[in-house]
Design a protein around this motif. Structure first.
Motif, PDB file in Angstrom:
ATOM      1  N   PRO A   1      37.987  -7.740  21.693  1.00  0.00           N
ATOM      2  CA  PRO A   1      38.692  -6.513  22.064  1.00  0.00           C
ATOM      3  C   PRO A   1      40.168  -6.632  21.643  1.00  0.00           C
ATOM      4  N   PRO A   2      40.842  -5.507  21.404  1.00  0.00           N
ATOM      5  CA  PRO A   2      42.222  -5.552  20.911  1.00  0.00           C
ATOM      6  C   PRO A   2      43.170  -6.419  21.743  1.00  0.00           C
ATOM      7  N   GLY A   3      43.099  -6.319  23.047  1.00  0.00           N
ATOM      8  CA  GLY A   3      43.982  -7.124  23.905  1.00  0.00           C
ATOM      9  C   GLY A   3      43.737  -8.616  23.744  1.00  0.00           C
ATOM     10  N   GLU A   4      42.479  -9.007  23.664  1.00  0.00           N
ATOM     11  CA  GLU A   4      42.146 -10.425  23.479  1.00  0.00           C
ATOM     12  C   GLU A   4      42.559 -10.909  22.096  1.00  0.00           C
ATOM     13  N   THR A   5      42.410 -10.045  21.088  1.00  0.00           N
ATOM     14  CA  THR A   5      42.825 -10.414  19.730  1.00  0.00           C
ATOM     15  C   THR A   5      44.320 -10.668  19.695  1.00  0.00           C
ATOM     16  N   ARG A   6      45.116  -9.751  20.273  1.00  0.00           N
ATOM     17  CA  ARG A   6      46.570  -9.937  20.311  1.00  0.00           C
ATOM     18  C   ARG A   6      46.951 -11.211  21.040  1.00  0.00           C
ATOM     19  N   ALA A   7      46.319 -11.467  22.172  1.00  0.00           N
ATOM     20  CA  ALA A   7      46.631 -12.666  22.952  1.00  0.00           C
ATOM     21  C   ALA A   7      46.284 -13.933  22.162  1.00  0.00           C
ATOM     22  N   LEU A   8      45.150 -13.921  21.490  1.00  0.00           N
ATOM     23  CA  LEU A   8      44.745 -15.083  20.705  1.00  0.00           C
ATOM     24  C   LEU A   8      45.710 -15.317  19.552  1.00  0.00           C
ATOM     25  N   VAL A   9      46.103 -14.261  18.854  1.00  0.00           N
ATOM     26  CA  VAL A   9      47.045 -14.403  17.743  1.00  0.00           C
ATOM     27  C   VAL A   9      48.382 -14.939  18.244  1.00  0.00           C
ATOM     28  N   LYS A  10      48.864 -14.421  19.360  1.00  0.00           N
ATOM     29  CA  LYS A  10      50.121 -14.925  19.933  1.00  0.00           C
ATOM     30  C   LYS A  10      50.002 -16.403  20.284  1.00  0.00           C
ATOM     31  N   THR A  11      48.875 -16.801  20.843  1.00  0.00           N
ATOM     32  CA  THR A  11      48.650 -18.208  21.180  1.00  0.00           C
ATOM     33  C   THR A  11      48.654 -19.076  19.929  1.00  0.00           C
ATOM     34  N   LEU A  12      47.978 -18.615  18.881  1.00  0.00           N
ATOM     35  CA  LEU A  12      47.922 -19.388  17.640  1.00  0.00           C
ATOM     36  C   LEU A  12      49.296 -19.504  16.989  1.00  0.00           C
ATOM     37  N   ILE A  13      50.087 -18.435  17.034  1.00  0.00           N
ATOM     38  CA  ILE A  13      51.447 -18.498  16.497  1.00  0.00           C
ATOM     39  C   ILE A  13      52.282 -19.498  17.288  1.00  0.00           C
ATOM     40  N   ALA A  14      52.176 -19.464  18.611  1.00  0.00           N
ATOM     41  CA  ALA A  14      52.919 -20.405  19.448  1.00  0.00           C
ATOM     42  C   ALA A  14      52.495 -21.843  19.158  1.00  0.00           C
ATOM     43  N   GLU A  15      51.192 -22.075  18.992  1.00  0.00           N
ATOM     44  CA  GLU A  15      50.709 -23.426  18.664  1.00  0.00           C
ATOM     45  C   GLU A  15      51.297 -23.907  17.343  1.00  0.00           C
ATOM     46  N   GLU A  16      51.310 -23.028  16.341  1.00  0.00           N
ATOM     47  CA  GLU A  16      51.821 -23.401  15.021  1.00  0.00           C
ATOM     48  C   GLU A  16      53.321 -23.666  15.075  1.00  0.00           C
ATOM     49  N   ARG A  17      54.061 -22.857  15.803  1.00  0.00           N
ATOM     50  CA  ARG A  17      55.509 -23.088  15.945  1.00  0.00           C
ATOM     51  C   ARG A  17      55.786 -24.420  16.630  1.00  0.00           C
ATOM     52  N   THR A  18      55.023 -24.727  17.667  1.00  0.00           N
ATOM     53  CA  THR A  18      55.176 -26.005  18.367  1.00  0.00           C
ATOM     54  C   THR A  18      54.887 -27.159  17.421  1.00  0.00           C
ATOM     55  N   LEU A  19      53.826 -27.059  16.652  1.00  0.00           N
ATOM     56  CA  LEU A  19      53.480 -28.106  15.692  1.00  0.00           C
ATOM     57  C   LEU A  19      54.595 -28.281  14.658  1.00  0.00           C
ATOM     58  N   GLN A  20      55.124 -27.180  14.155  1.00  0.00           N
ATOM     59  CA  GLN A  20      56.196 -27.261  13.162  1.00  0.00           C
ATOM     60  C   GLN A  20      57.440 -27.915  13.755  1.00  0.00           C
ATOM     61  N   ARG A  21      57.790 -27.553  14.999  1.00  0.00           N
ATOM     62  CA  ARG A  21      58.946 -28.191  15.659  1.00  0.00           C
ATOM     63  C   ARG A  21      58.729 -29.688  15.817  1.00  0.00           C
ATOM     64  N   GLU A  22      57.519 -30.078  16.217  1.00  0.00           N
ATOM     65  CA  GLU A  22      57.219 -31.501  16.385  1.00  0.00           C
ATOM     66  C   GLU A  22      57.329 -32.242  15.060  1.00  0.00           C
ATOM     67  N   LEU A  23      56.866 -31.629  13.976  1.00  0.00           N
ATOM     68  CA  LEU A  23      56.961 -32.263  12.664  1.00  0.00           C
ATOM     69  C   LEU A  23      58.414 -32.410  12.229  1.00  0.00           C
ATOM     70  N   ILE A  24      59.226 -31.392  12.495  1.00  0.00           N
ATOM     71  CA  ILE A  24      60.646 -31.464  12.148  1.00  0.00           C
ATOM     72  C   ILE A  24      61.331 -32.564  12.951  1.00  0.00           C
ATOM     73  N   LEU A  25      61.059 -32.605  14.254  1.00  0.00           N
ATOM     74  CA  LEU A  25      61.670 -33.634  15.097  1.00  0.00           C
ATOM     75  C   LEU A  25      61.214 -35.033  14.699  1.00  0.00           C
ATOM     76  N   GLU A  26      59.949 -35.172  14.376  1.00  0.00           N
ATOM     77  CA  GLU A  26      59.434 -36.477  13.934  1.00  0.00           C
ATOM     78  C   GLU A  26      60.121 -36.911  12.642  1.00  0.00           C
ATOM     79  N   GLY A  27      60.316 -35.972  11.719  1.00  0.00           N
ATOM     80  CA  GLY A  27      61.019 -36.270  10.469  1.00  0.00           C
ATOM     81  C   GLY A  27      62.457 -36.684  10.720  1.00  0.00           C
ATOM     82  N   ALA A  28      63.113 -36.047  11.683  1.00  0.00           N
ATOM     83  CA  ALA A  28      64.495 -36.391  12.022  1.00  0.00           C
ATOM     84  C   ALA A  28      64.573 -37.791  12.624  1.00  0.00           C
TER      85      ALA A  28
END
Length: 79
Positions: A49-76
């Motif tokens: 359903p549209p609401g669940e799709t939006r929530a899932l996409v937001k969750t996936l974006i947040a997961e990817e941003r967290t992963l990218q931050r962790e990779l940047i911090l690990e590199g630093a």
């Protein structure tokens, strides 16, 4: 593999065999089917359903941003 969101979930393997191909796992999608695919190519939802799709996409974006931050911090830390 095959667990929800895990490597190989819903046929999302790097080299799927005949039993792992998307068509064989999900059947032929109807016209207008909507799949939500994460950054690694794993299907995380289908025809939600549209609401669940939006929530899932937001969750996936947040997961990817967290992963990218962790990779940047690990590199630093290794410099």
């Amino acid at each position: 593999g095959g667990s929800w969101g895990g490597l190989g979930a819903f046929g999302g393997t790097s080299d799927p065999g005949p039993k792992q191909r998307l068509l064989n796992r999900w059947g032929s999608p109807s016209p207008g089917s909507l799949f939500v695919v994460d950054a690694r190519g794993r299907i995380r939802g289908r025809d939600l359903p549209p609401g669940e799709t939006r929530a899932l996409v937001k969750t996936l974006i947040a997961e990817e941003r967290t992963l990218q931050r962790e990779l940047i911090l690990e590199g630093a830390r290794t410099r």
